[in-house]
Scaffold this active site. Structure first.
Site, PDB file in Angstrom:
ATOM      1  N   LYS A  35      39.305   2.388  -9.921  1.00  0.00           N
ATOM      2  CA  LYS A  35      40.411   3.438  -9.676  1.00  0.00           C
ATOM      3  C   LYS A  35      41.027   3.704 -11.021  1.00  0.00           C
ATOM      4  CE  LYS A  35      42.659   3.911  -5.642  1.00  0.00           C
ATOM      5  NZ  LYS A  35      43.557   3.765  -4.470  1.00  0.00           N
ATOM      6  N   THR A  85      50.824  -1.155   3.799  1.00  0.00           N
ATOM      7  CA  THR A  85      51.361  -2.010   4.888  1.00  0.00           C
ATOM      8  C   THR A  85      50.768  -1.535   6.109  1.00  0.00           C
ATOM      9  OG1 THR A  85      53.176  -0.452   5.082  1.00  0.00           O
ATOM     10  CG2 THR A  85      53.559  -2.272   3.666  1.00  0.00           C
ATOM     11  N   ASN A 210      59.069   8.972  11.573  1.00  0.00           N
ATOM     12  CA  ASN A 210      57.686   9.332  12.106  1.00  0.00           C
ATOM     13  C   ASN A 210      57.345   8.989  13.607  1.00  0.00           C
ATOM     14  OD1 ASN A 210      56.695   9.508   9.463  1.00  0.00           O
ATOM     15  ND2 ASN A 210      55.699   7.859   9.251  1.00  0.00           N
ATOM     16  N   GLY A 255      46.770  19.679  19.788  1.00  0.00           N
ATOM     17  CA  GLY A 255      45.478  19.355  19.051  1.00  0.00           C
ATOM     18  C   GLY A 255      44.958  18.125  19.412  1.00  0.00           C
ATOM     19  N   CYS A 262      49.741   7.099   8.560  1.00  0.00           N
ATOM     20  CA  CYS A 262      51.120   6.888   8.700  1.00  0.00           C
ATOM     21  C   CYS A 262      51.648   6.645  10.416  1.00  0.00           C
ATOM     22  CB  CYS A 262      52.077   7.708   7.988  1.00  0.00           C
ATOM     23  SG  CYS A 262      51.963   7.507   6.262  1.00  0.00           S
ATOM     24  N   LYS A 322      43.907  15.725   9.316  1.00  0.00           N
ATOM     25  CA  LYS A 322      44.301  16.966   9.260  1.00  0.00           C
ATOM     26  C   LYS A 322      43.771  17.934   8.349  1.00  0.00           C
ATOM     27  CE  LYS A 322      48.372  16.564   6.019  1.00  0.00           C
ATOM     28  NZ  LYS A 322      49.439  16.562   5.934  1.00  0.00           N
TER      29      LYS A 322
HETATM   30  N1  LIG Z   1      49.698   8.051   2.861  1.00  0.00           N
HETATM   31  C1  LIG Z   1      50.823   8.537   3.383  1.00  0.00           C
HETATM   32  O1  LIG Z   1      51.057   9.918   3.645  1.00  0.00           O
HETATM   33  C2  LIG Z   1      52.313   7.905   3.227  1.00  0.00           C
HETATM   34  C3  LIG Z   1      53.457   8.750   3.348  1.00  0.00           C
HETATM   35  C4  LIG Z   1      54.556   7.831   3.501  1.00  0.00           C
HETATM   36  C5  LIG Z   1      54.713   6.629   3.176  1.00  0.00           C
HETATM   37  N2  LIG Z   1      53.433   5.900   3.162  1.00  0.00           N
HETATM   38  C6  LIG Z   1      53.396   4.438   3.059  1.00  0.00           C
HETATM   39  O2  LIG Z   1      53.055   4.279   1.680  1.00  0.00           O
HETATM   40  C7  LIG Z   1      52.467   2.937   1.619  1.00  0.00           C
HETATM   41  C8  LIG Z   1      51.307   3.225   0.718  1.00  0.00           C
HETATM   42  O3  LIG Z   1      50.517   4.020   1.617  1.00  0.00           O
HETATM   43  P1  LIG Z   1      49.235   4.801   0.914  1.00  0.00           P
HETATM   44  O4  LIG Z   1      48.537   5.764   1.756  1.00  0.00           O
HETATM   45  O5  LIG Z   1      49.594   5.299  -0.469  1.00  0.00           O
HETATM   46  O6  LIG Z   1      48.313   3.621   0.770  1.00  0.00           O
HETATM   47  P2  LIG Z   1      46.921   3.549   0.072  1.00  0.00           P
HETATM   48  O7  LIG Z   1      45.844   2.531   0.939  1.00  0.00           O
HETATM   49  O8  LIG Z   1      46.111   4.888   0.142  1.00  0.00           O
HETATM   50  O9  LIG Z   1      47.153   2.981  -1.316  1.00  0.00           O
HETATM   51  C9  LIG Z   1      47.467   1.564  -1.477  1.00  0.00           C
HETATM   52  C10 LIG Z   1      47.229   1.164  -2.911  1.00  0.00           C
HETATM   53  O10 LIG Z   1      47.577  -0.003  -3.224  1.00  0.00           O
HETATM   54  C11 LIG Z   1      46.722  -0.916  -4.012  1.00  0.00           C
HETATM   55  N3  LIG Z   1      47.181  -2.021  -3.980  1.00  0.00           N
HETATM   56  C12 LIG Z   1      47.045  -3.057  -2.924  1.00  0.00           C
HETATM   57  N4  LIG Z   1      47.462  -4.400  -3.247  1.00  0.00           N
HETATM   58  C13 LIG Z   1      47.833  -4.165  -4.528  1.00  0.00           C
HETATM   59  C14 LIG Z   1      48.141  -5.268  -5.458  1.00  0.00           C
HETATM   60  N5  LIG Z   1      48.385  -6.573  -5.123  1.00  0.00           N
HETATM   61  N6  LIG Z   1      48.255  -4.754  -6.887  1.00  0.00           N
HETATM   62  C15 LIG Z   1      48.054  -3.354  -7.191  1.00  0.00           C
HETATM   63  N7  LIG Z   1      47.735  -2.585  -6.273  1.00  0.00           N
HETATM   64  C16 LIG Z   1      47.495  -2.969  -5.237  1.00  0.00           C
HETATM   65  C17 LIG Z   1      45.267  -0.421  -3.568  1.00  0.00           C
HETATM   66  O11 LIG Z   1      44.288  -0.768  -4.274  1.00  0.00           O
HETATM   67  C18 LIG Z   1      45.740   0.987  -3.137  1.00  0.00           C
HETATM   68  O12 LIG Z   1      45.171   1.652  -4.214  1.00  0.00           O
HETATM   69  C19 LIG Z   1      52.198   2.544   2.894  1.00  0.00           C
HETATM   70  O13 LIG Z   1      53.199   1.509   3.306  1.00  0.00           O
HETATM   71  C20 LIG Z   1      52.272   3.697   3.945  1.00  0.00           C
HETATM   72  O14 LIG Z   1      52.755   3.499   5.323  1.00  0.00           O
HETATM   73  C21 LIG Z   1      52.390   6.398   3.285  1.00  0.00           C
END
Ligand SMILES: NC(=O)c1ccc[n+]([C@@H]2O[C@H](COP(=O)([O-])OP(=O)(O)OC[C@H]3O[C@@H](n4cnc5c(N)ncnc54)[C@H](O)[C@@H]3O)[C@@H](O)[C@H]2O)c1
Length: 435
Positions: A35, A85, A210, A255, A262, A322
């Site tokens: 990445k 998470t 949420n 839907g 999330c 979606k």
């Molecule tokens: N996806 C969404 O729309 C969204 C919206 C709001 C909140 N969230 C919350 O935000 C958080 C992240 O979600 P996401 O969808 O971006 O997750 P994701 O899985 O897309 O991305 C997480 C990233 O963290 C990296 N990572 C994991 N462990 C690591 C470490 N030790 N050191 C460095 N990098 C590390 C992974 O390689 C990955 O690139 C979650 O808690 C999620 O619930 C997500």
């Protein structure tokens, strides 16, 4: 300000890019080397509107850089943690904090000078306090404050939502950290509500929001079922409900159920948290059950529609959770397809953005098509799983020459059903008994 963002997924990457665009010097850090290599070459690793242009622009101005190394953390004024998470599988909704804990172990000894650590990952009330204690244990000399700034962006709209948020929630309990964050968020102060609260309340606001959205979706889906049985049109019902400003029009689209990275995991975590705290959330618990049933019911309906055919083939169009995103995590479409595959149905899939991610789920269990017309070849039924714009403008005369049987199941009310019917198709559309 110097900001480090750890975890460059659907949240962390847009946040890193947007805060560099606001004038901060941002280092994006991820453990995934592949990445980081792509990002360093100005290649976006997720499909997000407007992200790539801003990525290139800010790398070129040297405000944005990427690394797998945490060594520069000591220079940061603000460290934002945005790692995943997920739910721990088989543990009824417990949140897996291992990714956050790993980051905390990794950064604790690099902290140098006063740092504000922001938890942007979604975590349950009380987690920030625990993380703070862990850092104090790991590095008793560290000078830091730990705050909660939950993220509310929508995938596919991430950049828009970061720059134009409905509100910014900051859980902070120290004046020094609040001063730093007021400066960091100063570009937003005249255009949105910045709400300061305690860390636990900020953590709860994210889960409550949420879960409420998931309940709203589930509510209209259940009304939709009733509408089908009693000759009502759920789209008229939802529209008219939404005119009431107390209810609002958003998230009232019937839907195949809610999905994504999330809502499913967060609502499960909140229900589990309620149970373990001795304060059950029965509405939330019922929402989870109803959403799971919905996908099974829709799969059963597809099976029923093709049961008379020998070796039926289903073309399933729209795979992400979606439209407009490439993310298939907990997608209703993929859950429904899995049900079909378990019943030995031959499925050919297509999605304009999510084919690569769907391959990680289905591997060789389905056939992958390069476009809609390729997908529908010899199909007995065509199912539409996302509200992708392209599906509105299909050539139904051409599709009519390609399929084996002319049955449509539109799970999003997206197609031009009049055109499809003119070409001999039988259209089943969620929530509308008249079609
Ligand atoms: N996806 C969404 O729309 C969204 C919206 C709001 C909140 N969230 C919350 O935000 C958080 C992240 O979600 P996401 O969808 O971006 O997750 P994701 O899985 O897309 O991305 C997480 C990233 O963290 C990296 N990572 C994991 N462990 C690591 C470490 N030790 N050191 C460095 N990098 C590390 C992974 O390689 C990955 O690139 C979650 O808690 C999620 O619930 C997500």
């Amino acid at each position: 300000m110097n900001m480090h963002v750890i975890g460059l997924g659907y949240v962390g990457l847009p946040v890193a890019v947007a805060f560099s665009e606001l004038g901060n010097v941002v280092v994006g850090i991820d453990k995934n080397k592949e990445k980081i290599d792509l990002l360093q070459k100005c290649e976006s690793t997720i499909a997000e509107a407007k992200l790539k242009d801003l990525l290139i622009k800010n790398i070129n101005t040297k405000r944005l850089s990427f690394s797998t190394s945490l060594e520069s953390i000591g220079k940061a004024d603000v460290v934002t943690i945005a790692v995943d998470t997920p739910t721990i599988s088989g543990r009824g909704g417990s949140v897996d904090l291992s990714y956050i804990n790993t980051v905390v172990h990794d950064i604790a000894n690099y902290l140098d000078g006063y740092t504000v650590i922001v938890i942007k990952s979604t975590v349950l009330p009380g987690t920030c306090k625990k993380i703070e204690n862990l850092i104090k244990q790991l590095n008793p000399k560290a000078s830091f404050d730990l705050v909660s700034i939950p993220e509310f962006l929508r995938e596919g709209m991430a950049i828009h939502d970061i720059f134009e948020p409905d509100r910014i929630i900051i859980g902070v309990e120290s004046q020094r950290a609040k001063n730093v964050l007021e400066k960091l968020y100063s570009p937003f102060k005249d255009k949105t509500k910045i709400f300061f609260t305690s860390r636990a309340s900020a953590e709860m606001i994210k889960y409550a929001s949420n879960s409420f959205l998931a309940m709203k979706i589930t509510f209209i889906n259940e009304i939709s079922n009733l509408c089908e049985k009693r000759g009502c049109n759920v789209y008229d019902v939802a529209y008219a409900m939404g005119l009431d400003t107390r209810i609002g029009e958003k998230f009232l689209n019937p839907g195949p159920g809610f999905g994504g990275n999330c809502l499913p995991k967060d609502i499960l975590a909140l229900a589990n948290f309620g149970k373990s705290t001795g304060s059950r959330l029965r509405l939330v618990e019922s929402t989870i059950v109803a959403n799971e049933s919905r996908k099974k019911e829709l799969a059963a309906k597809i099976l029923h529609l093709v049961e008379e055919y020998k070796n039926p083939k289903v073309a399933f169009l729209g795979l992400s959770f979606k439209a407009g995103v490439d993310d298939c995590r907990s997608s209703p479409s993929t859950d429904i397809i899995t049900e079909l595959l378990d019943k030995n149905i031959d499925v050919c899939v297509y999605d304009p953005m999510a084919i690569d991610n769907s391959k990680k789920i289905f591997k060789s269990r389905v056939t992958y098509a390069v476009d809609v017309y390729n997908a529908v070849k010899d199909a007995d039924l065509i199912a539409f799983g996302t509200e992708c714009e392209d599906f509105k403008f299909l050539d139904w005369a051409k599709i009519g020459t390609l399929v084996r049987n002319k049955i449509i199941f539109d799970l999003r009310n997206i197609i031009n059903s009049q055109e499809a019917k003119k070409n001999g198709f039988v259209c089943h559309i969620i929530g509308n008994s008249n079609i």
